[in-house]
Motif scaffolding. Sequence first.
Motif, PDB file in Angstrom:
ATOM      1  N   PHE A 162       1.695   5.468  -0.209  1.00 25.43           N
ATOM      2  CA  PHE A 162       1.186   6.749   0.260  1.00 25.43           C
ATOM      3  C   PHE A 162       2.160   7.865  -0.107  1.00 25.43           C
ATOM      4  O   PHE A 162       3.362   7.649  -0.236  1.00 25.43           O
ATOM      5  CB  PHE A 162       1.057   6.759   1.795  1.00 25.43           C
ATOM      6  CG  PHE A 162       0.231   5.637   2.370  1.00 25.43           C
ATOM      7  CD1 PHE A 162       0.769   4.371   2.546  1.00 25.43           C
ATOM      8  CD2 PHE A 162      -1.083   5.854   2.752  1.00 25.43           C
ATOM      9  CE1 PHE A 162       0.019   3.336   3.092  1.00 25.43           C
ATOM     10  CE2 PHE A 162      -1.838   4.820   3.303  1.00 25.43           C
ATOM     11  CZ  PHE A 162      -1.283   3.571   3.465  1.00 25.43           C
ATOM     12  N   GLY A 169       1.578  -6.183   3.739  1.00 28.02           N
ATOM     13  CA  GLY A 169       1.289  -7.379   4.499  1.00 28.02           C
ATOM     14  C   GLY A 169      -0.048  -7.301   5.169  1.00 28.02           C
ATOM     15  O   GLY A 169      -0.763  -6.308   5.077  1.00 28.02           O
ATOM     16  N   SER A 170      -0.388  -8.327   5.878  1.00 27.67           N
ATOM     17  CA  SER A 170      -1.711  -8.372   6.487  1.00 27.67           C
ATOM     18  C   SER A 170      -1.737  -7.740   7.859  1.00 27.67           C
ATOM     19  O   SER A 170      -2.778  -7.317   8.337  1.00 27.67           O
ATOM     20  CB  SER A 170      -2.176  -9.818   6.596  1.00 27.67           C
ATOM     21  OG  SER A 170      -1.248 -10.553   7.379  1.00 27.67           O
ATOM     22  N   SER A 171      -0.616  -7.663   8.493  1.00 27.69           N
ATOM     23  CA  SER A 171      -0.657  -7.136   9.848  1.00 27.69           C
ATOM     24  C   SER A 171       0.437  -6.123  10.132  1.00 27.69           C
ATOM     25  O   SER A 171       0.431  -5.487  11.154  1.00 27.69           O
ATOM     26  CB  SER A 171      -0.530  -8.270  10.858  1.00 27.69           C
ATOM     27  OG  SER A 171       0.716  -8.929  10.692  1.00 27.69           O
ATOM     28  N   LEU A 211      -1.876  13.475   4.769  1.00 26.47           N
ATOM     29  CA  LEU A 211      -1.944  12.529   3.669  1.00 26.47           C
ATOM     30  C   LEU A 211      -2.370  13.241   2.386  1.00 26.47           C
ATOM     31  O   LEU A 211      -3.378  13.931   2.357  1.00 26.47           O
ATOM     32  CB  LEU A 211      -2.938  11.423   3.999  1.00 26.47           C
ATOM     33  CG  LEU A 211      -3.072  10.307   2.975  1.00 26.47           C
ATOM     34  CD1 LEU A 211      -1.781   9.501   2.890  1.00 26.47           C
ATOM     35  CD2 LEU A 211      -4.244   9.392   3.324  1.00 26.47           C
ATOM     36  N   PHE A 252       8.910   5.081   5.682  1.00 28.82           N
ATOM     37  CA  PHE A 252       8.986   6.336   4.948  1.00 28.82           C
ATOM     38  C   PHE A 252      10.258   6.415   4.113  1.00 28.82           C
ATOM     39  O   PHE A 252      11.297   5.878   4.480  1.00 28.82           O
ATOM     40  CB  PHE A 252       9.005   7.518   5.925  1.00 28.82           C
ATOM     41  CG  PHE A 252       7.684   7.812   6.585  1.00 28.82           C
ATOM     42  CD1 PHE A 252       7.368   7.235   7.807  1.00 28.82           C
ATOM     43  CD2 PHE A 252       6.773   8.671   5.998  1.00 28.82           C
ATOM     44  CE1 PHE A 252       6.162   7.512   8.429  1.00 28.82           C
ATOM     45  CE2 PHE A 252       5.563   8.953   6.611  1.00 28.82           C
ATOM     46  CZ  PHE A 252       5.255   8.375   7.822  1.00 28.82           C
ATOM     47  N   THR A 262       3.151   0.698   3.345  1.00 33.16           N
ATOM     48  CA  THR A 262       2.821  -0.321   4.333  1.00 33.16           C
ATOM     49  C   THR A 262       2.508  -1.582   3.535  1.00 33.16           C
ATOM     50  O   THR A 262       2.284  -1.523   2.329  1.00 33.16           O
ATOM     51  CB  THR A 262       1.599   0.035   5.200  1.00 33.16           C
ATOM     52  OG1 THR A 262       0.433   0.098   4.367  1.00 33.16           O
ATOM     53  CG2 THR A 262       1.783   1.364   5.889  1.00 33.16           C
ATOM     54  N   PHE A 302      -4.072   1.470  -3.027  1.00 32.46           N
ATOM     55  CA  PHE A 302      -4.181   0.119  -2.500  1.00 32.46           C
ATOM     56  C   PHE A 302      -4.301  -0.894  -3.627  1.00 32.46           C
ATOM     57  O   PHE A 302      -3.627  -1.912  -3.630  1.00 32.46           O
ATOM     58  CB  PHE A 302      -5.391  -0.018  -1.575  1.00 32.46           C
ATOM     59  CG  PHE A 302      -5.347   0.914  -0.420  1.00 32.46           C
ATOM     60  CD1 PHE A 302      -6.493   1.561   0.020  1.00 32.46           C
ATOM     61  CD2 PHE A 302      -4.166   1.159   0.242  1.00 32.46           C
ATOM     62  CE1 PHE A 302      -6.448   2.424   1.098  1.00 32.46           C
ATOM     63  CE2 PHE A 302      -4.111   2.025   1.327  1.00 32.46           C
ATOM     64  CZ  PHE A 302      -5.259   2.656   1.747  1.00 32.46           C
ATOM     65  N   SER A 303      -5.199  -0.624  -4.553  1.00 30.43           N
ATOM     66  CA  SER A 303      -5.424  -1.558  -5.651  1.00 30.43           C
ATOM     67  C   SER A 303      -6.259  -0.825  -6.700  1.00 30.43           C
ATOM     68  O   SER A 303      -6.671   0.314  -6.500  1.00 30.43           O
ATOM     69  CB  SER A 303      -6.160  -2.807  -5.166  1.00 30.43           C
ATOM     70  OG  SER A 303      -7.429  -2.460  -4.645  1.00 30.43           O
ATOM     71  N   ASN A 330       0.880  -1.161   0.000  1.00 32.24           N
ATOM     72  CA  ASN A 330       0.000   0.000   0.000  1.00 32.24           C
ATOM     73  C   ASN A 330       0.919   1.213   0.000  1.00 32.24           C
ATOM     74  O   ASN A 330       1.861   1.275   0.781  1.00 32.24           O
ATOM     75  CB  ASN A 330      -0.879   0.012   1.252  1.00 32.24           C
ATOM     76  CG  ASN A 330      -1.582  -1.319   1.457  1.00 32.24           C
ATOM     77  OD1 ASN A 330      -2.451  -1.710   0.684  1.00 32.24           O
ATOM     78  ND2 ASN A 330      -1.177  -2.052   2.489  1.00 32.24           N
ATOM     79  N   SER A 352       1.405  -2.942   9.958  1.00 35.88           N
ATOM     80  CA  SER A 352       0.837  -1.665   9.585  1.00 35.88           C
ATOM     81  C   SER A 352       1.756  -0.490   9.857  1.00 35.88           C
ATOM     82  O   SER A 352       1.372   0.638   9.637  1.00 35.88           O
ATOM     83  CB  SER A 352      -0.489  -1.460  10.313  1.00 35.88           C
ATOM     84  OG  SER A 352      -0.309  -1.652  11.694  1.00 35.88           O
ATOM     85  N   LYS A 353       2.991  -0.740  10.329  1.00 33.72           N
ATOM     86  CA  LYS A 353       3.888   0.389  10.514  1.00 33.72           C
ATOM     87  C   LYS A 353       4.229   0.969   9.162  1.00 33.72           C
ATOM     88  O   LYS A 353       4.319   0.261   8.153  1.00 33.72           O
ATOM     89  CB  LYS A 353       5.155  -0.056  11.238  1.00 33.72           C
ATOM     90  CG  LYS A 353       5.997  -1.038  10.454  1.00 33.72           C
ATOM     91  CD  LYS A 353       7.167  -1.510  11.284  1.00 33.72           C
ATOM     92  CE  LYS A 353       7.987  -2.537  10.513  1.00 33.72           C
ATOM     93  NZ  LYS A 353       9.042  -3.149  11.353  1.00 33.72           N
ATOM     94  N   ILE A 354       4.404   2.269   9.107  1.00 36.05           N
ATOM     95  CA  ILE A 354       4.719   2.957   7.866  1.00 36.05           C
ATOM     96  C   ILE A 354       6.227   3.014   7.704  1.00 36.05           C
ATOM     97  O   ILE A 354       6.952   3.344   8.638  1.00 36.05           O
ATOM     98  CB  ILE A 354       4.139   4.389   7.874  1.00 36.05           C
ATOM     99  CG1 ILE A 354       2.607   4.358   7.992  1.00 36.05           C
ATOM    100  CG2 ILE A 354       4.554   5.126   6.607  1.00 36.05           C
ATOM    101  CD1 ILE A 354       1.992   5.745   8.121  1.00 36.05           C
TER     102      ILE A 354
END
Lengths: 114, 115
Positions: free
Chosen positions: A34, A96-98, A46, A104, A94, A51-52, A32, A100-102
């Motif tokens: 940003f 993966g499925s879990s 932001l 940069f 970010t 995402f897709s 994902n 969620s850390k960004i």
Amino acid sequence: AQSVSQHNHHVILSEAASLELGCNYSYGGTVNLFWYVQYPGQHLQLLLKYFSGDPLVKGIKGFEAEFIKSKFSFNLRKPSVQWSDTAEYFCAVTGGSSASKIIFGSGTRLSIRP
Amino acid sequence: GEEVAQTPKHLVRGEGQKAKLYCAPIKGHSYVFWYQQVLKNEFKFLISFQNENVFDETGMPKERFSAKCLPNSPCSLEIQATKLEDSAVYFCASSPTRTPRDEQFFGPGTRLTVL
């Protein structure tokens, strides 16, 4: 290892010029993407996210970015910059499925000459 | 609240002193993240919480740094015995879920200067 590269450290443009800031990422699996902006003295905001779906993403303030999977790139563009676009721009990922850390990129400082 | 709040805005400490930073996430957000920004770039992830539980602490220095998120209290990041290299802006962010697609909303940051 996961990483984000922004090759332009400082970009100087005149008002009304077109802008393209480069961003390349290294990340295994689904990503994902940003773009964040940090105006002088302010916190991160932001600009846009991908995402897709349609690889061309439109964000706020006339910014857009294109996801090119084959090039692992997510470059930010704006057809005509304004003095108020002077800021620091951060590409981020970010994934993966879990996880969620960004992560940069190192940022690109954009200076617009009036 | 509608914004992530961080206090104090600025913090100055002498080397070896303790520093404690606070973050109040957006109401209803379950996830809190701490990032360190050195020299106006190079954001580094430190730690994240799901409510009061540590979710990911892979970025936390093993020594001197600790963090908590307790019920009904702001989250905190504490640095024991600060060093010069701890000088940075510390950003807190919150998110409603842990889904990577969810936006993280950032606070204004706390600028820590270690003299």
